[in-house]
Motif scaffolding. Structure first.
Motif, PDB file in Angstrom:
ATOM      1  N   SER A  57       0.847  -1.192   0.000  1.00  0.00           N
ATOM      2  CA  SER A  57       0.000   0.000   0.000  1.00  0.00           C
ATOM      3  C   SER A  57       0.881   1.240   0.000  1.00  0.00           C
ATOM      4  CB  SER A  57      -0.906   0.005   1.237  1.00  0.00           C
ATOM      5  OG  SER A  57      -0.109   0.173   2.416  1.00  0.00           O
ATOM      6  N   PHE A  58       0.252   2.375  -0.156  1.00  0.00           N
ATOM      7  CA  PHE A  58       0.994   3.630  -0.083  1.00  0.00           C
ATOM      8  C   PHE A  58       1.555   3.808   1.330  1.00  0.00           C
ATOM      9  CE2 PHE A  58       0.751   8.202  -2.009  1.00  0.00           C
ATOM     10  CZ  PHE A  58       2.110   8.348  -1.798  1.00  0.00           C
ATOM     11  N   ARG A  59       0.763   3.398   2.351  1.00  0.00           N
ATOM     12  CA  ARG A  59       1.213   3.576   3.722  1.00  0.00           C
ATOM     13  C   ARG A  59       2.477   2.788   4.022  1.00  0.00           C
ATOM     14  NH1 ARG A  59       1.290   0.482   7.693  1.00  0.00           N
ATOM     15  NH2 ARG A  59      -0.162  -1.006   6.787  1.00  0.00           N
ATOM     16  N   ASN A  60       2.512   1.477   3.703  1.00  0.00           N
ATOM     17  CA  ASN A  60       3.722   0.734   4.062  1.00  0.00           C
ATOM     18  C   ASN A  60       4.889   1.044   3.126  1.00  0.00           C
ATOM     19  OD1 ASN A  60       3.037  -0.982   1.881  1.00  0.00           O
ATOM     20  ND2 ASN A  60       2.096  -2.500   3.245  1.00  0.00           N
ATOM     21  N   TYR A  61       4.595   1.496   1.912  1.00  0.00           N
ATOM     22  CA  TYR A  61       5.678   2.018   1.064  1.00  0.00           C
ATOM     23  C   TYR A  61       6.319   3.222   1.748  1.00  0.00           C
ATOM     24  CZ  TYR A  61       8.074   4.476  -2.703  1.00  0.00           C
ATOM     25  OH  TYR A  61       9.018   5.137  -3.453  1.00  0.00           O
ATOM     26  N   ALA A  62       5.481   4.129   2.266  1.00  0.00           N
ATOM     27  CA  ALA A  62       5.984   5.344   2.911  1.00  0.00           C
ATOM     28  C   ALA A  62       6.723   5.010   4.203  1.00  0.00           C
ATOM     29  CB  ALA A  62       4.827   6.299   3.190  1.00  0.00           C
ATOM     30  N   TRP A  63       6.238   4.003   4.959  1.00  0.00           N
ATOM     31  CA  TRP A  63       6.932   3.592   6.191  1.00  0.00           C
ATOM     32  C   TRP A  63       8.351   3.128   5.872  1.00  0.00           C
ATOM     33  CZ3 TRP A  63       7.894  -1.804   7.450  1.00  0.00           C
ATOM     34  CH2 TRP A  63       8.546  -1.969   8.679  1.00  0.00           C
ATOM     35  N   ARG A  64       8.504   2.342   4.814  1.00  0.00           N
ATOM     36  CA  ARG A  64       9.842   1.885   4.442  1.00  0.00           C
ATOM     37  C   ARG A  64      10.670   3.037   3.864  1.00  0.00           C
ATOM     38  NH1 ARG A  64       6.418  -2.406   2.448  1.00  0.00           N
ATOM     39  NH2 ARG A  64       6.584  -1.422   0.399  1.00  0.00           N
ATOM     40  N   ASP A  65      10.026   3.950   3.166  1.00  0.00           N
ATOM     41  CA  ASP A  65      10.736   5.086   2.578  1.00  0.00           C
ATOM     42  C   ASP A  65      11.285   6.020   3.650  1.00  0.00           C
ATOM     43  OD1 ASP A  65      11.675   6.328   0.261  1.00  0.00           O
ATOM     44  OD2 ASP A  65       9.971   7.708   0.158  1.00  0.00           O
ATOM     45  N   TYR A  66      10.720   5.974   4.843  1.00  0.00           N
ATOM     46  CA  TYR A  66      11.260   6.740   5.972  1.00  0.00           C
ATOM     47  C   TYR A  66      12.738   6.405   6.171  1.00  0.00           C
ATOM     48  CZ  TYR A  66      11.833   8.382  10.817  1.00  0.00           C
ATOM     49  OH  TYR A  66      12.272   9.012  11.962  1.00  0.00           O
ATOM     50  N   GLY A  67      13.122   5.157   5.904  1.00  0.00           N
ATOM     51  CA  GLY A  67      14.506   4.758   6.092  1.00  0.00           C
ATOM     52  C   GLY A  67      15.469   5.548   5.239  1.00  0.00           C
ATOM     53  N   ASN A  68      15.094   5.834   4.002  1.00  0.00           N
ATOM     54  CA  ASN A  68      15.971   6.582   3.104  1.00  0.00           C
ATOM     55  C   ASN A  68      15.889   8.089   3.340  1.00  0.00           C
ATOM     56  OD1 ASN A  68      16.875   4.248   1.742  1.00  0.00           O
ATOM     57  ND2 ASN A  68      15.028   4.230   0.495  1.00  0.00           N
ATOM     58  N   ARG A  69      14.723   8.559   3.750  1.00  0.00           N
ATOM     59  CA  ARG A  69      14.517   9.998   3.949  1.00  0.00           C
ATOM     60  C   ARG A  69      15.037  10.474   5.301  1.00  0.00           C
ATOM     61  NH1 ARG A  69      10.596  12.189   0.504  1.00  0.00           N
ATOM     62  NH2 ARG A  69       9.979  13.694   2.108  1.00  0.00           N
ATOM     63  N   VAL A  70      14.921   9.627   6.342  1.00  0.00           N
ATOM     64  CA  VAL A  70      15.247  10.056   7.704  1.00  0.00           C
ATOM     65  C   VAL A  70      16.098   9.030   8.446  1.00  0.00           C
ATOM     66  CG1 VAL A  70      14.296  10.790   9.936  1.00  0.00           C
ATOM     67  CG2 VAL A  70      13.063  11.339   7.825  1.00  0.00           C
ATOM     68  N   GLY A  71      15.642   7.772   8.462  1.00  0.00           N
ATOM     69  CA  GLY A  71      16.251   6.763   9.318  1.00  0.00           C
ATOM     70  C   GLY A  71      17.737   6.574   9.087  1.00  0.00           C
ATOM     71  N   LEU A  72      18.152   6.509   7.817  1.00  0.00           N
ATOM     72  CA  LEU A  72      19.577   6.326   7.517  1.00  0.00           C
ATOM     73  C   LEU A  72      20.399   7.452   8.110  1.00  0.00           C
ATOM     74  CD1 LEU A  72      22.031   5.103   6.064  1.00  0.00           C
ATOM     75  CD2 LEU A  72      21.340   6.404   4.023  1.00  0.00           C
ATOM     76  N   TRP A  73      19.905   8.671   7.999  1.00  0.00           N
ATOM     77  CA  TRP A  73      20.668   9.835   8.448  1.00  0.00           C
ATOM     78  C   TRP A  73      20.740   9.862   9.969  1.00  0.00           C
ATOM     79  CZ3 TRP A  73      22.924  10.875   4.182  1.00  0.00           C
ATOM     80  CH2 TRP A  73      22.256  10.557   2.989  1.00  0.00           C
ATOM     81  N   ASN A  74      19.680   9.420  10.637  1.00  0.00           N
ATOM     82  CA  ASN A  74      19.757   9.250  12.089  1.00  0.00           C
ATOM     83  C   ASN A  74      20.849   8.253  12.460  1.00  0.00           C
ATOM     84  OD1 ASN A  74      17.576  10.975  12.493  1.00  0.00           O
ATOM     85  ND2 ASN A  74      16.076   9.326  12.722  1.00  0.00           N
ATOM     86  N   MET A  75      20.895   7.154  11.726  1.00  0.00           N
ATOM     87  CA  MET A  75      21.856   6.096  12.028  1.00  0.00           C
ATOM     88  C   MET A  75      23.283   6.544  11.755  1.00  0.00           C
ATOM     89  SD  MET A  75      19.730   2.830  10.560  1.00  0.00           S
ATOM     90  CE  MET A  75      21.003   1.659  11.019  1.00  0.00           C
ATOM     91  N   LEU A  76      23.500   7.225  10.630  1.00  0.00           N
ATOM     92  CA  LEU A  76      24.858   7.671  10.308  1.00  0.00           C
ATOM     93  C   LEU A  76      25.365   8.676  11.335  1.00  0.00           C
ATOM     94  CD1 LEU A  76      24.762   8.033   6.407  1.00  0.00           C
ATOM     95  CD2 LEU A  76      25.620   6.124   7.782  1.00  0.00           C
ATOM     96  N   GLU A  77      24.494   9.558  11.809  1.00  0.00           N
ATOM     97  CA  GLU A  77      24.908  10.499  12.859  1.00  0.00           C
ATOM     98  C   GLU A  77      25.314   9.752  14.125  1.00  0.00           C
ATOM     99  OE1 GLU A  77      21.662  13.178  13.331  1.00  0.00           O
ATOM    100  OE2 GLU A  77      22.083  14.282  11.474  1.00  0.00           O
ATOM    101  N   MET A  78      24.559   8.704  14.477  1.00  0.00           N
ATOM    102  CA  MET A  78      24.907   7.912  15.660  1.00  0.00           C
ATOM    103  C   MET A  78      26.228   7.182  15.456  1.00  0.00           C
ATOM    104  SD  MET A  78      22.999   4.553  17.222  1.00  0.00           S
ATOM    105  CE  MET A  78      23.552   3.658  15.754  1.00  0.00           C
TER     106      MET A  78
END
Length: 304
Positions: A57-78
């Motif tokens: 669905s659009f919702r779970n596509y967007a949930w996974r897309d959070y990883g590229n938009r935000v989650g990765l950058w949170n992780m790299l900063e850590m």
């Protein structure tokens, strides 16, 4: 009764193997492996945290897309904050989709590992020529972004056909991480020569732990600490590899990132006792060990 077998590696009980050490005399190698993935919109495969097994669905596509938009950058900063080297299992489509990713990984000196074109598909159902095309397209796309070809491979969903190992070796890969069979590396036979299996945990892995088994972020952090502490104790008897497996859209969420940081700080208190490294560096070290130390190494050519 003789059961069907793969013929890729021989049985080997870990207490019977020769002993060796990692660089600097360490007995435990620690790998932090992050997955960077991209998915098809409302099509193909993909996980869902809110409702396991849900249709795309659009919702779970967007949930996974959070990883590229935000989650990765949170992780790299850590990871920067803790000064932890990392390796990234990269869908080549993610590098095309989000052009900021490759330069950020290159700036850290991190390793790119082939992880297929997308996690919307898996390779074990493909004809051989189509599977080879998937591997080649992934390798070439990562080379274009990273400047050098990936040496390692992790298949989407850790899925393999009966010829995956042969194709990987024929297309220049030196190691793979699809087989959670051991806490030490071991060599496997292919029709093009040996390929190394580097330990990669399906248990100490945030996706099955938190998406499918619904553990909390704090429970996952406790799993990391328990796994590390037990393996550090066991490593007094034999060399071991502790792999910690992460996904940007899972632990990249802030409430999960905080306990993960605590668990990694626990590991870093033992930094002088361990070898904190990347899979490619570990594979290169293993390839240079004398024949006979690592299971399957008798398949390697004689030096010289």
């Amino acid at each position: 009764m003789k059961l069907p077998s793969h013929g890729r590696y021989a049985p080997s009980a870990i207490p019977t193997r020769p002993d060796y050490r990692w660089p600097n005399g360490a007995r435990l190698a620690v790998l932090v492996c992050n997955n960077i993935e991209h998915f098809a919109y409302r099509a193909g495969m993909g996980s869902d945290s809110a409702q396991p097994g849900a249709p795309q669905s659009f919702r779970n596509y967007a949930w996974r897309d959070y990883g590229n938009r935000v989650g990765l950058w949170n992780m790299l900063e850590m990871l920067d904050e803790l000064e932890i080297p990392s390796a990234h299992n990269v869908n080549s489509a993610a590098l095309d989709y989000m052009p900021e990713i490759a330069p950020a990984l290159l700036a850290r000196g991190d390793e790119f590992i082939g992880h297929g074109r997308s996690n919307a598909e898996r390779q074990d159902t493909l004809w051989e020529e189509d599977e080879r095309r998937l591997i080649v397209e992934t390798r070439d796309a990562i080379t274009r972004h990273a400047g050098t070809p990936p040496r390692g491979w992790l298949g989407p969903y850790l899925a393999q056909s009966h010829v995956t190992l042969d194709l990987l070796r024929e297309e220049g890969f030196g190691y793979m991480m699809d087989l959670p069979a051991d806490d030490q590396p071991f060599w496997m036979a292919t029709r093009a020569g040996p390929i190394l299996s580097v330990p990669y945990s399906i248990e100490l892995n945030d996706s099955p732990a938190m998406v499918f088994r619904q553990h909390s972020g704090r429970e996952f952090a406790e799993m990391i600490i328990d796994q590390f502490d037990e393996m550090l104790a066991q490593s007094k008897r034999r060399p071991l590899v502790c792999s910690i497996v992460l996904h940007t859209f899972v632990v990249g969420q802030p409430f999960r990132l905080r306990p993960l940081r605590d668990a990694l700080r626990h590991i870093l208190r033992h930094r002088d006792e361990i070898w904190l490294t990347r899979p490619g560096t570990l594979a290169e070290h293993v390839a240079g060990l004398p024949r006979g130390l690592v299971p399957g190494s008798e398949m390697l050519p004689e030096p010289g």
